[in-house]
Structures are given as structure tokens and as C-alpha cells.
Design an enzyme around this catalytic site. Structure first.
Site, PDB file in Angstrom:
ATOM      1  N   ASP A  90       0.853  -1.198   0.000  1.00 52.25           N
ATOM      2  CA  ASP A  90       0.000   0.000   0.000  1.00 52.25           C
ATOM      3  C   ASP A  90       0.890   1.249   0.000  1.00 52.25           C
ATOM      4  OD1 ASP A  90      -2.025   1.825   0.361  1.00 52.25           O
ATOM      5  OD2 ASP A  90      -2.673   1.053   2.315  1.00 52.25           O
ATOM      6  N   LYS A  92       0.932   3.885  -2.076  1.00 56.01           N
ATOM      7  CA  LYS A  92       0.300   5.167  -2.458  1.00 56.01           C
ATOM      8  C   LYS A  92       1.279   6.109  -3.134  1.00 56.01           C
ATOM      9  CE  LYS A  92      -3.333   5.138   1.069  1.00 56.01           C
ATOM     10  NZ  LYS A  92      -2.942   4.007   1.937  1.00 56.01           N
ATOM     11  N   ASP A  95       3.950  10.711  -7.244  1.00 52.68           N
ATOM     12  CA  ASP A  95       4.892  11.680  -7.835  1.00 52.68           C
ATOM     13  C   ASP A  95       4.910  11.538  -9.365  1.00 52.68           C
ATOM     14  OD1 ASP A  95       7.003  13.577  -7.991  1.00 52.68           O
ATOM     15  OD2 ASP A  95       7.800  12.866  -6.080  1.00 52.68           O
TER      16      ASP A  95
HETATM   17  P1  BMP Z   1      -7.648  -0.080   9.729  1.00 54.15           P
HETATM   18  O1  BMP Z   1      -8.622  -1.206   9.306  1.00 54.15           O
HETATM   19  O2  BMP Z   1      -6.788  -0.462  10.893  1.00 54.15           O
HETATM   20  O3  BMP Z   1      -8.332   1.246   9.908  1.00 54.15           O
HETATM   21  O4  BMP Z   1      -6.578   0.085   8.532  1.00 54.15           O
HETATM   22  C1  BMP Z   1      -6.952   0.518   7.260  1.00 54.15           C
HETATM   23  C2  BMP Z   1      -5.805   0.392   6.283  1.00 54.15           C
HETATM   24  O5  BMP Z   1      -6.263   0.791   4.988  1.00 54.15           O
HETATM   25  C3  BMP Z   1      -4.596   1.267   6.592  1.00 54.15           C
HETATM   26  O6  BMP Z   1      -3.429   0.543   6.237  1.00 54.15           O
HETATM   27  C4  BMP Z   1      -4.733   2.474   5.685  1.00 54.15           C
HETATM   28  O7  BMP Z   1      -3.479   2.961   5.258  1.00 54.15           O
HETATM   29  C5  BMP Z   1      -5.497   1.899   4.508  1.00 54.15           C
HETATM   30  N1  BMP Z   1      -6.415   2.859   3.839  1.00 54.15           N
HETATM   31  C6  BMP Z   1      -7.509   3.432   4.490  1.00 54.15           C
HETATM   32  O8  BMP Z   1      -7.752   3.145   5.666  1.00 54.15           O
HETATM   33  N2  BMP Z   1      -8.308   4.315   3.813  1.00 54.15           N
HETATM   34  C7  BMP Z   1      -8.088   4.678   2.515  1.00 54.15           C
HETATM   35  O9  BMP Z   1      -8.836   5.444   1.962  1.00 54.15           O
HETATM   36  C8  BMP Z   1      -6.994   4.075   1.843  1.00 54.15           C
HETATM   37  C9  BMP Z   1      -6.171   3.176   2.511  1.00 54.15           C
HETATM   38  O10 BMP Z   1      -5.170   2.604   1.876  1.00 54.15           O
END
Ligand code: BMP
EC number: 4.1.1.23
Length: 271
Positions: A90, A92, A95
Site C-alpha cells: 500500500d 500510495k 509523484d
Molecule cells: P484499519 O482497518 O486499521 O483502519 O486500517 C486501514 C488500512 O487501509 C490502513 O493501512 C490504511 O493505510 C489503509 N487505507 C484506508 O484506511 N483508507 C483509505 O482510503 C486508503 C487506505 O489505503
């Protein structure tokens, strides 16, 4: 399109990562991706080994691991083979094409060499796909564009989301889908049966509505059945704050999310 089974959708893709992921979901009967956001190599590998039997995909933030080394990648690949899951970094990327090509292939992490799938913000325009594709496409990797986000107040809405979808449509050999909160932005063209994109959705939880930093959670049923998404991405809902990991609870939660996600999918294709 979202009523077709994962297995039936394999042939609608030319990209090998997309084909592999759809086949794997069909074969293993899971649409759960666990996001392993912990900072030590030991916890990272322990959680992955515990959830491995229940996931189609493991999502990493490799740059948060304090004691990263090449052996971690070797072990991650061994777990991927042992449990039959793919790896999604992930990263992201955001650039210009030339820079992201270097970030993807070089540096400490050499992401393209081990991550089947990675993602990018569409904000720089199509050059970001060209840059990442120059590295990833020959390796059979797949790219997801972030066309929407899960957080309160995010700017990825409306025209931005629509433009991201158009960018993907111009690059279907490498862009396999989206990080998005629903299938809605695709609906019009997906009536044409030749188009199929994967929708992977973070911000999925069962016991909480969000965190103190803008995260917002929806249930697996809401995202898979009501919103037509394909893969649920779950982090803290499975392993809590990542400190003092209780393996049996991690396994129980992974099975719970897997079941919820799969039941919602079965209901959708039955629909
Ligand atoms: P969690 O279920 O603990 O909230 O984690 C969500 C994961 O998904 C994190 O790694 C975050 O970087 C990623 N993420 C997100 O939560 N929302 C987005 O819009 C895009 C993501 O990549």
C-alpha cells in the site's frame, strides 16, 4: 458485472495479477485482505502466519517496519506460498512518472520485486501510470488507483473520482482496479460486459465506527453487498493496536471477517 462470480471474471482480465487474485478468491473462498500495520518484523510475520489461511491478500506498509531486512521479504514470500495469498504493498505513489519508477524498483525496499499489487494516487495524471507500468507491467504486476478514500473530509470525490476511472480505462493492461468505497463510479460503462475492474475497500470494521483521526468504518455486508465492492481490507479490527498480540483472538477475528465478507458476496451473486 458485480453479480458475476470471481471465477467468471478471471477471463475478463489480461493482467496476470488480476487473474491470479480472482482465481485465488474463487479457489480459497475468501475476499478478505488483512492490512498488517505493525512496526516489528516479528509481529508482522506472526500476524501474517496467523491470518494466512483466511486471506486472499496481505496488505503491507513496508516502510513502517523498524527492523526491515531482505530476510523479511524472503519470509513473507514463503508465507505467501505456504498459505496461498498475494501481496499488496500500500505504497500510495503520488509523484511524477520518472520518480515513481525509481521508488517502485529501487531503494531499500525494491517493491516491484515482491509485491504483486501496489497502488497510486491519480493526482499527477497519467504519467504516474506510465512510470509505474514501465517497471511493473513487464513483471506481471497490477496497479490500483485510489479513486476514493475512507476518511472524513477527503478530497477524492466527484470529478476527481470520475477522472481516476477514465485514467484507468486508458490503461487496462496495468490498472486492475481501484481503492474505492463503492462500485458506483463504474456503473455506466460496466454494463458493457467487456469491462471489469476490481474494487478493494478499506475502512471496514464490525465493532467500531471509526478512530480519532478521521477513519470511518463500514461493515463487510455494507461494502460487499450494498456497494458492490470485491475485497474487504481490515487492519485493527483483526489485531487491535498491534501491541501484545493474542494469536487466537487474531485468528478468531480473521475468520469472522472472512465469513461476513464471503456471505455478503454469495448473497450478491445470488441476487
Ligand atoms: P484499519 O482497518 O486499521 O483502519 O486500517 C486501514 C488500512 O487501509 C490502513 O493501512 C490504511 O493505510 C489503509 N487505507 C484506508 O484506511 N483508507 C483509505 O482510503 C486508503 C487506505 O489505503
Amino acid at each position: 458485472m458485480s453479480r458475476l462470480s470471481y471465477g467468471h471474471r478471471v477471463e475478463l482480465h489480461s493482467n496476470s495479477a488480476a487473474k491470479a487474485l480472482l482465481s485465488l478468491m474463487e479457489r480459497k473462498k475468501t475476499n478478505l485482505c488483512v492490512s498488517v500495520d505493525v512496526t516489528s518484523k516479528a509481529s508482522f510475520l506472526t500476524i501474517i502466519d496467523a491470518v494466512g489461511p483466511d486471506v486472499c491478500l496481505v496488505k503491507t506498509h513496508i516502510d513502517i517496519i523498524e527492523d526491515f531486512d531482505q530476510d523479511l521479504i524472503t519470509k513473507l514470500q514463503e508465507l505467501s506460498a505456504k498459505h496461498d495469498f498475494l501481496i499488496f504493498e500500500d505504497r500510495k505513489f503520488a509523484d511524477i512518472g520518472n520518480t515513481v519508477a525509481l521508488q517502485y524498483s529501487q531503494g531499500v525496499h525494491k517493491i516491484a520485486s515482491w509485491a504483486h499489487i501496489t497502488n497510486a494516487h491519480p493526482v499527477p495524471g497519467p504519467g504516474i501510470i506510465a512510470g509505474l507500468g514501465s517497471v511493473g507491467h513487464p513483471l506481471g504486476r497490477g496497479l490500483l488507483l485510489l479513486s476514493e478514500m475512507s476518511t472524513k473530509g477527503n478530497l477524492a470525490t466527484g470529478l476527481y473520482t470520475e477522472s481516476a476511472v477514465e485514467m484507468a480505462r486508458q490503461n487496462r493492461d496495468f490498472v486492475i482496479g481501484f481503492i474505492a468505497m463503492s462500485r458506483d463510479s463504474l456503473h455506466q460503462k460496466e454494463k458493457d460486459d467487456s469491462e471489469d475492474f476490481l474494487i478493494l475497500t478499506p475502512g471496514v470494521g464490525l465493532d467500531t465506527y471509526g478512530d480519532t483521526m478521521g477513519q470511518q468504518y463500514k461493515t463487510p455486508y455494507e461494502v460487499v453487498f450494498n456497494r458492490g465492492c470485491d475485497v474487504i481490507i481490515v487492519g485493527r479490527g483483526i489485531y487491535g493496536d498491534g501491541k501484545n498480540i493474542d494469536i487466537s483472538s487474531v485468528q478468531t477475528q480473521a475468520k469472522r471477517f472472512r465469513q461476513e465478507g464471503w456471505n455478503a458476496y454469495l448473497k450478491r451473486i445470488d441476487g
